[in-house]
Each structure stands twice: as structure tokens, then as C-alpha cells.
Enzyme design. Structure first.
Site, short mmCIF file in Angstrom:
data_model
loop_
_atom_site.label_atom_id
_atom_site.label_comp_id
_atom_site.label_asym_id
_atom_site.label_seq_id
_atom_site.Cartn_x
_atom_site.Cartn_y
_atom_site.Cartn_z
CD GLU A 1 60.20 42.26 -41.71
OE1 GLU A 1 59.11 41.74 -41.96
OE2 GLU A 1 60.65 42.39 -40.55
N GLY A 2 60.61 39.05 -46.05
CA GLY A 2 60.31 38.51 -47.37
C GLY A 2 61.49 38.71 -48.29
#
Length: 589
Positions: free
Chosen positions: A437-438
Site C-alpha cells: 500500500e505504498g
């Protein structure tokens, strides 16, 4: 090893004594009938489910893993039945929109449930967690027809969701992706391409799986502005929602991973798969980031959940393991919790876990205010605070959650390296939270590059003003001064660093060099703030037990004495700028 103990007492303390949950809910018409008593009963039942159903599957799920045979994914034994129990009990729909058959309970209860699920079975928690993120993206951007068809079944948990962004040559830089979409002529599109690292991409729970896929239309420009978002289901449903033919998508392989073995992380092939546009053409990232921001907060809670579970088991072990003499020279052997270094490791984990839970609870309450408060300005202000804290929670909670897992493993010595104690699984599972998610470096760049500039640069100052106000109030208690004063000094340090970072906003090199250190300072100060609030609440509480009050005050003192001082060294590092980072030629590294 002792079983997981759901921290419901601590969650209730936060709602009742620290954040005045009842008053906040009373100001939100949608939640006016929700109070602390109801919240406590919900959390108690959730904790029982997590401890009795999910935790027993955690180690076996890790050891068995997922399999792919003849194009079909099988999850570990017990997972499909546990998921059915999860949905039948209503946990999947806890905070879902009542317009689509959700229960509509506050987001703060959802986040506290997410913590307990993450503590007991991180792999399992990704199934409902990703589905909820997909629901948010569809709720915000999909057509009315797609919402009517998909949302009730996804909110109930009958159908699940997955997010398909990453490609082998396009990770963080989504502008490089090559998956393509072709209009079919009936309002649908043919999607062709391959995605990797797709959590919950396929499973054996039954029902449909709604993939949210980023792809390019034929005339799309290069770069991120040419990306659109499509809903691509595993099975093509009819207008009544009955599952029909298998769509043109398949699992190419399962990723072989360091951790979360109970979670099927798939390489997905889309071969003229039928999909429907979500949101506007060419604005796929706008729609996808609705899901991404939700998932980033969820991943931060995963870091907290792992830390809580690891810390619980390490503390129990340290109270039982006999070794060495006590610090005062009394003859041994004594429980290793008597040794200062072990005690320090345990307190570091406890200070993070309790502080992170408090900051997450406050942030979730801001999410409830942003979603349902009747006053538009109040909603806007709360939404800004959530946006500011999202990268902080994702990055700091997962970094510190991993660090807590490692410290907890260290308490066990050699036994921590052995599978039977479960500590090495916590370390392996926690590691992914810093990446997906980053990555946390991306979160830091989001904080310094985007969030500090919001509201013409005044958003962080508005947050700091809230902290300063609480510190001034707590300073009226003489017994809290030893906690308040270090946090106030660290806040002044953070305010100065914020000015420095904002002044460097045009210098990409300097911003990049400062980003991760700045985020850590921000997180340490924010955690110091909630520790002040918890200590103040402990002093004034008539409902918390005496041991709970003592623990809050003493751990707050430990936090400001042993963890908050890290802000001093980070301030020096940020002040040294980028020169020493970039001076050595790349080929000499």
C-alpha cells in the site's frame, strides 16, 4: 504460550475516559444512539471471536499456506469456515452503509475490530480489509447500477474485493503500467494484462471477487493521467446478482513470500476480461486512491495489531522464564522481567502499542466526524486532520510495529527464533506492512510533499495547536509536569522542523533526504501527545481500575524519558541536509 487477550479494557478506557466518545457520538445524528456501553459489548464479542476462532488458525495457516492447483486457489484448512462464521456473525458489515444493508456502526469500532483481527490472524484480516476498501472506492465513484448490484453483497461479506494495481514493470510508478482496456460497445470493456502482488486475488470461500483494476483506454495519454479504473468480477453476475459464467481472468501463480502465508497473493492474468468503468475515464488514480487511503490506515492498524500480540506474549514469557540474578544482587534465578534490559524492551513495545491505539482511536473519531457531522466546516476540518495523519499512521505504526515484533522476539532469546513459540511469524508477517500500500518512504514523501502544504501550509499548524491546547490543560496537574514538559519541548522542535521542511519544498533532494526522519519526529510527538491525554485521564478517572491508572501514568513517564528523546537526534540529522547522503558517487556504493 498463553492465548491472546483482547485489549477491550484499554479500548474502553480510551472511549470513555480519554476521548469522551459519548459526547462525540451524540453530536453525530447517524450515531446518536451509540454509546460506550454498546461499544464495549460489541468489542467484547469481537475479541472473543478473534481469540477463539482466528488465533487458533494463525500458526497452522502460516505452516500450511495457500495452494494453486488446476487454476483453483485453496486457502489453509479452517479459513473458509472461519470466514463464513465471520460474515454470519456480522463482523464484515460492522461499519457498512445501512443503505446497502450494513450495520452503520462508527468507524472507530471498525478500527478497533481491525486491530484485534490483525493481532490474531493478519493473513485472514486482509480478506475483509481489502473488501471494505473496495466498497469505499465503489461507494464514492461507481455508477448507481454498480453500487446496487455489488455493494450489498460486498458489505455483507458474501462477495469479496481485491485491488489490482501493480505490474512487474510498474510498481510505485503507476504511470508505467501497460494493462489495456477496449470498449465492447455495450458499456463494458475488455481488460487484458497481467498484475502481480494481488492480495486476496482468488480464494475458496465461494461467492464473487470484485477486482478493481487499473488499465489504459486505447486513446489514453502516457503517464498517470491516462489510467482508468475498472471493476472486473471473477464471475459475471446477472442483473439480480446471481453468479454466472467465469470471467476471462485466471491466477497465473501464487507469490512465495516471507510471511502472510495464509493469504493468497496472486499473479493475475486478465484475458479480454469483462469490466465496467468506475468513475471518470482517465481519472482512475483519483478513484483508486479512495481505496488506497482507506487501506493505508488499515495497514497501519496491522502494525499495531502485530505489536500488541507480540508484546503480550513476550511479557507473559518474561514473567515465567527464570534466569540470572536480580538487579539488586539477590540470588537467582529470577524471572527475566526483573532485568533492566528486558524490562526496557517490554516497556518500549507497550508504550508504542498503547500510544498507537490511542492515536488510531482519535483519528477514527475524526473519520466519523468527517463522514457524518451536520456542520460542513467541522466535517472539512476533521477530514483534513485524517489526511494529515494517514501517512504517519501507515508508516510509523508499521515501522514501530515491526520493531516491537523484533524486540519481543529478542525477549525470548533463542526460543524466539524457533517456530513453536510463534515470535518469528510475527516478525515475518509484520515486515510486509512496511512495504505494501505504498512503501514507508513513499508515505514520508506524501507527508512532506503534499500534506504539509494542505490548507496553504496551515494544516499541520492547526494540528499542533490542538496538541498545544491539551498540553496547556494537562500542565495544571503538578504530577503531570514531568510528562507534559518533554512533550511540549518536542512539539516546539517539530514546529521548527516543519518550518524548515516547508521552506525546502522546492528542493526535491533536500525534501527526500529529510522525509523519513521528519515523519518519525512527527509520529513521536503525536504519540507523546496522546500519552499526555491518557495520563491526564488516568488521574481524573473514576471508572478505570487502580492498576490501569498506575500503568498509564508510569508508561507515559517511560515514553517521554526513553523514546521521545529520539526527536533530538533526528532534528540534528535533518539539519545536516542532503549533502552527506548524495556526496558519494553511486558506482562507489
Amino acid at each position: 504460550m498463553p492465548s491472546y487477550v483482547p485489549p477491550v479494557d484499554d479500548m474502553t478506557f480510551l472511549l470513555r475516559d480519554v476521548f469522551d466518545f459519548d459526547a462525540i457520538m451524540a453530536a453525530l445524528p447517524r450515531h446518536a444512539e451509540v454509546n460506550t456501553k454498546l461499544a464495549e459489548s460489541v468489542l467484547e464479542e469481537a475479541g472473543k471471536f478473534c481469540a477463539q476462532v482466528l488465533e487458533p488458525l494463525n500458526r497452522s495457516g502460516d505452516e500450511q499456506g495457500c495452494t494453486l492447483a488446476y487454476g483453483e486457489v485453496s486457502t489453509p484448512r479452517g479459513f473458509p469456515d472461519a470466514y463464513r462464521q465471520f460474515t454470519v456473525a456480522g463482523w464484515a458489515s460492522l461499519s457498512g452503509n445501512p443503505d446497502y444493508d450494513g450495520q452503520g456502526l462508527p468507524r472507530v469500532l471498525q478500527i478497533q475490530l481491525d486491530e484485534m483481527v490483525s493481532s490474531t490472524n493478519l493473513s485472514f484480516g486482509l480478506f475483509p480489509g481489502l473488501t471494505r476498501g473496495a466498497v469505499e472506492a465503489l461507494s464514492e465513484h461507481a455508477s448507481a447500477a454498480l453500487k446496487t448490484l455489488y455493494l450489498p453483497k460486498m458489505i455483507s461479506g458474501e462477495w469479496t474485493g481485491a485491488m489490482a494495481l501493480t505490474e512487474a514493470s510498474a510498481g510505485t510508478d503507476l504511470g508505467l503500467l501497460t494493462t489495456r482496456s477496449e470498449p465492447i460497445g455495450d458499456g463494458s470493456y475488455a481488460i487484458t494484462g497481467t498484475k502481480i502482488f494481488i492480495s486476496s486475488g482468488d480464494h475458496d470461500f465461494g461467492g464473487n471477487i470484485a477486482h478493481l483494476v487499473l488499465a489504459r483506454l486505447p486513446d489514453a495519454p502516457k503517464g498517470v493521467k491516462g489510467i482508468s479504473l475498472f471493476l472486473v468480477p471473477k464471475f459475471l453476475p446477472d442483473s439480480a446478482g446471481n453468479i454466472g459464467a467465469r470471467n476471462g481472468m485466471s491466477v497465473g501463480s501464487l507469490e512465495h513470500k516471507m510471511g502472510i502465508h495464509g493469504q493468497p497473493t496472486c499473479m493475475m492474468n486478465y484475458e479480454n476480461a469483462t469490466g465496467w468503468l468506475v468513475g471518470e475515464a482517465g481519472r482512475g488514480l483519483n478513484a483508486m486512491f479512495t481505496m488506497m487511503n482507506s487501506e493505508r490506515l488499515f495497514v497501519g492498524i496491522q502494525g499495531l495489531g502485530i505489536a500488541e500480540a507480540a508484546c503480550q506474549k513476550a511479557t507473559a514469557y518474561a514473567k515465567e522464564r527464570l534466569q540470572g540474578r536480580s538487579a539488586n544482587g539477590a540470588p537467582g534465578p529470577v524471572p527475566i522481567i526483573q532485568h533492566p534490559d528486558v524490562r526496557k524492551m517490554l516497556l518500549t513495545g507497550r508504550a508504542f502499542a498503547d500510544g498507537a491505539r490511542a492515536l488510531a482511536t482519535w483519528t477514527a473519531l475524526q473519520m466519523d466526524i468527517a463522514a457524518t457531522h451536520p456542520d460542513a466546516k467541522t466535517r472539512q476540518d476533521a477530514d483534513g486532520l485524517v489526511a494529515l495523519l494517514t501517512p504517519v499512521i501507515k508508516a510509523a505504526f508499521t515501522d514501530m510495529g515491526f520493531e516491537t515484533a523484533v524486540l519481543s522476539q529478542q525477549v525470548f532469546g533463542g526460543h524466539g527464533y524457533i517456530r513453536e513459540w510463534g515470535m518469528e511469524q510475527y516478525v515475518r508477517d509484520a515486515r510486509i506492512t512496511q512495504i505494501y500500500e505504498g512503501t514507508n518512504g513513499v508515505q514520508a514523501m506524501d507527508l512532506v510533499g503534499r500534506k504539509l502544504a494542505m490548507e496553504d501550509g496551515q494544516l499541520p499548524r492547526r494540528f499542533f495547536g490542538l496538541i498545544r491546547q491539551d498540553l496547556d490543560g494537562a500542565a495544571r496537574h503538578d504530577e503531570l509536569l514531568s510528562v507534559v514538559q518533554p512533550v511540549a519541548a518536542a512539539l516546539t522542535r517539530l514546529e521548527s522542523l516543519t518550518h524548515t521542511v516547508q521552506a525546502r519544498s522546492g528542493d526535491t533532494l533536500e525534501i527526500g533526504a529529510a522525509a523519513t526522519d521528519y515523519l518519525r519526529v512527527f509520529a513521536l510527538v503525536a504519540l507523546g501527545w496522546v500519552w499526555v491525554k491518557m495520563a491526564a485521564a488516568a488521574i481524573g478517572s473514576n471508572s478505570a481500575s487502580a492498576p490501569q491508572r498506575r500503568r498509564k501514568i508510569q508508561v507515559a513517564r517511560f515514553y517521554v524519558a526513553r523514546m521521545l528523546p529520539m526527536t533530538v537526534g533526528l532534528e540534528v540529522a535533518i539539519g545536516n541536509a542532503a549533502e552527506t547522503i548524495m556526496a558519494l558517487d553511486a558506482e562507489l556504493l
